[in-house]
Design an enzyme around this catalytic site. Structure first.
Site, PDB file in Angstrom:
ATOM      1  N   GLU A  76      13.841   6.840  -3.701  1.00  0.00           N
ATOM      2  CA  GLU A  76      13.408   6.630  -2.323  1.00  0.00           C
ATOM      3  C   GLU A  76      14.539   6.762  -1.311  1.00  0.00           C
ATOM      4  O   GLU A  76      14.310   7.132  -0.150  1.00  0.00           O
ATOM      5  CB  GLU A  76      12.739   5.256  -2.184  1.00  0.00           C
ATOM      6  CG  GLU A  76      11.425   5.121  -2.939  1.00  0.00           C
ATOM      7  CD  GLU A  76      11.598   4.891  -4.432  1.00  0.00           C
ATOM      8  OE1 GLU A  76      12.722   4.563  -4.868  1.00  0.00           O
ATOM      9  OE2 GLU A  76      10.616   5.035  -5.174  1.00  0.00           O
ATOM     10  N   ARG A 184      -5.651   5.225   1.447  1.00  0.00           N
ATOM     11  CA  ARG A 184      -5.777   6.465   0.682  1.00  0.00           C
ATOM     12  C   ARG A 184      -7.055   6.459  -0.165  1.00  0.00           C
ATOM     13  O   ARG A 184      -7.767   5.458  -0.230  1.00  0.00           O
ATOM     14  CB  ARG A 184      -4.540   6.717  -0.173  1.00  0.00           C
ATOM     15  CG  ARG A 184      -4.071   5.582  -1.039  1.00  0.00           C
ATOM     16  CD  ARG A 184      -4.819   5.421  -2.320  1.00  0.00           C
ATOM     17  NE  ARG A 184      -4.776   6.628  -3.148  1.00  0.00           N
ATOM     18  CZ  ARG A 184      -5.628   6.907  -4.124  1.00  0.00           C
ATOM     19  NH1 ARG A 184      -6.595   6.054  -4.414  1.00  0.00           N
ATOM     20  NH2 ARG A 184      -5.513   8.007  -4.835  1.00  0.00           N
TER      21      ARG A 184
END
Lengths: 330, 296
Positions: A76, A184
């Site tokens: 990340e 989502r």
């Protein structure tokens, strides 16, 4: 082998759980499709992910534009640093991961590489707040608290598929870094029933009401609207103000609605610390309005694992718990 | 056109002349660094002196840029990951004509464009805001990907320190560069074997450094970072390695803190070197004497 009859228990603390109500109208992968549409019009848009393309609806974009999709691995810090580097070359990156990793793990990279130079880096965070029963490792209950302190960063907490579809092109077009709390999969469609369009930086009054005013963001706006309908059965007239842009916050609209004799309640899918409630509270105090505000939010705790409906009820986010809370306050 | 394209442009000038240009550049940089250090009475002078040859090889021999237009799209990108080396970078930017030499005396002062730690929002020619270590390489991956994606032939050079090898993000990025086959990326690591808390091998043992980069799929060279001839040969080898299957390249540069000024080279090594008021003149004299001795 004996079979023990057990009381039907809600099962699954799976990573991906739906918060749509049974039979509710939904739209598939609204973020992925919106990004594809925006990318068709803007060739500078690129997509990145940190091994979570399938789980953040980024795979829709990756399939449509494989040459404009960059897999950064489960890394990340690299994801957000590289997104900043791409933005410096004139591209408009959308970088997806889970909210916990963006906020807790890669904060310094978003802060210094993208926010300080005010680059157009768009972070898309999956599983915001309590949208998974998986436990604290994946429940981003304090992501807004973490991100609100970052200068230049725009924070959007959308309610439904319509919000997401309309927000994506506006995030791409806005200067500076943004953070989108992603919903989502099959995402409920709710706001199409109201006279509403998403405008970055604006709160909107979805419905009026004489007794109570809700100020909500994210999926809690969906719950606020349902709770308002329930409360009508109790002869309680509830107004709902949807404030999907947490930063910069539409203080003017929200204060105009709050500065009345109605009971004021904030509703958010986030810790009571540092999110919508405290955003509203600071606006109230700074303006000199004398007003009590009741928060409906997650507690300042690491939450339990379990089935999402169970947890939403346990921590006060369900429609039933909202109704109960409001009736208790009146 | 005032584009500086020194690497190949100077090929006809002969190896000795090429080397002399870089050494002169480094020598002037070191004077700038001492002048800036004296303004503050302290600072990262040791690092600036130690890495001057690396900066000089980049700016006098390798980097494509336009001094009058530091944001020109066609430029190579030089990223300073170690923000505290800004004193060295400013010296290079001044010698390269991007920052006026007179402005160097504002280093680290209020309202200066030359803050103690390098930031892109302050200084022309400064591509990123370094300082939080381990950021340069991840950004460089994105920059190199972005340039390649848009068909640009520009290169990316990331300057970092051996201390940054402690940071996990460095290795995330090292893997990412290999995964994406970034032949347009070159990394310089200043191995001065010194970190904030002491010698690198007492703070965090990073060796064998070359093996780690090689295992990550990089083209690896290790040179004396205070030997301009070795630095230029390493850059030439990077160019030789270029091609459709090119790997990212790293040049590991062993350097001496305070290089060029014996008084400081011999001093006990410290991350933040203290220099007394009366010593600056001696430093400058030693630097000049050394350079004249070498060029006689």
């Amino acid at each position: 082998m004996t079979t023990t009859p057990v009381k039907a228990r809600l099962k699954t603390s799976a990573m991906i759980a739906s918060f749509a109500d049974p039979g509710q109208k939904t739209a598939p992968a609204p973020f992925g499709h919106a990004l594809v549409k925006a990318a068709e019009e803007n060739p500078a848009i690129v997509g990145l992910t940190a091994d979570l393309g399938k789980y953040t609806d980024m795979h829709i974009f990756a399939n449509a534009f494989p040459e404009r999709f960059f897999q950064m691995g489960m890394a990340e810090q690299l994801l957000l640093g590289a997104a900043a580097g791409m933005a410096q070359t004139g591209l408009v990156p959308f970088a997806s991961t889970y909210s916990v990793f963006a906020a807790r793990r890669a904060y310094d990279f978003l802060a210094l590489d993208a926010a300080e130079p005010n680059l157009n880096v768009n972070v898309v965070g999956g599983l915001p707040g309590l949208t998974t029963g998986y436990g604290p490792s994946h429940q981003a209950t304090e992501d807004m608290a973490i991100f609100r302190g970052m200068p230049n960063l725009t924070i959007v907490d959308p309610c439904d598929s319509l919000d997401i579809e309309q927000a994506v092109p506006q995030l791409a077009a806005s200067e500076g870094p943004t953070y989108l709390r992603l919903l989502r999969g099959n995402v409920p469609t709710v706001l199409d029933e109201y006279d509403y369009t998403f405008e970055l930086g604006k709160a909107k009054v979805l419905r009026g009401g004489a007794d109570v005013v809700f100020v909500s963001s994210g999926l809690m706006t969906m719950r606020a609207l349902a709770a308002a309908k329930e409360l009508a059965k109790h002869h309680v007239d509830v107004a709902v103000v949807h404030a999907p842009t947490i930063k910069p916050f539409d203080t003017e609209t929200v204060l105009r609605e709050l500065n009345t004799d109605r009971l004021a309640v904030t509703l958010e899918n986030h810790s009571v610390v540092g999110g919508l409630f405290e955003t509203v509270a600071s606006a109230v105090v700074q303006s000199g309005v004398s007003k009590r505000v009741v928060p409906i939010a997650l507690p300042d705790e690491f939450l339990q694992a379990g089935a999402l409906p169970t947890l939403h009820d346990r921590y006060g986010l369900s429609v039933a718990r909202i109704v109960e809370k409001v009736l208790g306050e009146l | 056109m005032t584009t500086t394209t020194t690497s190949t442009a100077t090929a006809g000038t002969g190896a000795a002349e090429r080397r002399r240009l870089v050494e002169d550049f480094a020598y002037r940089m070191r004077h700038h660094a001492l002048n800036m250090g004296e303004v503050q009475g302290q600072g990262y002078v040791g690092q600036a002196l130690g890495s001057a040859d690396m900066f000089a090889a980049v700016y006098a021999d390798q980097l494509v840029y336009r001094p009058e237009d530091p944001d020109w799209d066609g430029r190579d990108r030089f990223l300073l990951s170690t923000g505290h080396y800004a004193i060295g970078h400013y010296a290079a930017l001044a010698q390269a004509g991007i920052v006026p030499i007179e402005e160097l005396e504002t280093y680290g002062s209020d309202d200066s464009r030359l803050p103690m730690s390098g930031m892109s929002t302050y200084t022309p020619g400064m591509e990123i805001s370094g300082g939080s270590l381990g950021h340069g390489l991840p950004i460089a991956i994105g920059t190199a990907l972005g340039l390649r994606h848009q068909g640009s032939p520009s290169r990316v050079i990331n300057f970092m320190s051996d201390g940054e090898l402690d940071e996990g993000s460095t290795w995330e990025a090292a893997m990412g560069a290999h995964h994406h086959g970034l032949g347009n990326l070159t990394v310089l690591v200043d191995i001065n074997a010194l970190q904030a808390d002491g010698k690198t091998d007492t703070v965090m043992r990073t060796e064998p450094v070359a093996d780690k980069w090689a295992a990550s799929g990089w083209h690896v060279q290790r040179v004396d970072g205070n030997d301009v001839g070795q630095l230029l040969a390493a850059f030439d080898a990077v160019a030789q390695d270029a091609g459709p299957d090119a790997r990212p390249s790293v040049i590991l540069c062993d350097t001496r803190v305070g290089c060029g000024v014996p008084l400081l080279e011999e001093r006990e090594k410290a991350h933040f070197m203290r220099i007394e008021e009366h010593e600056w003149k001696t430093c400058r004299e030693q630097l000049t004497a050394g350079h004249e001795g070498a060029t006689k």
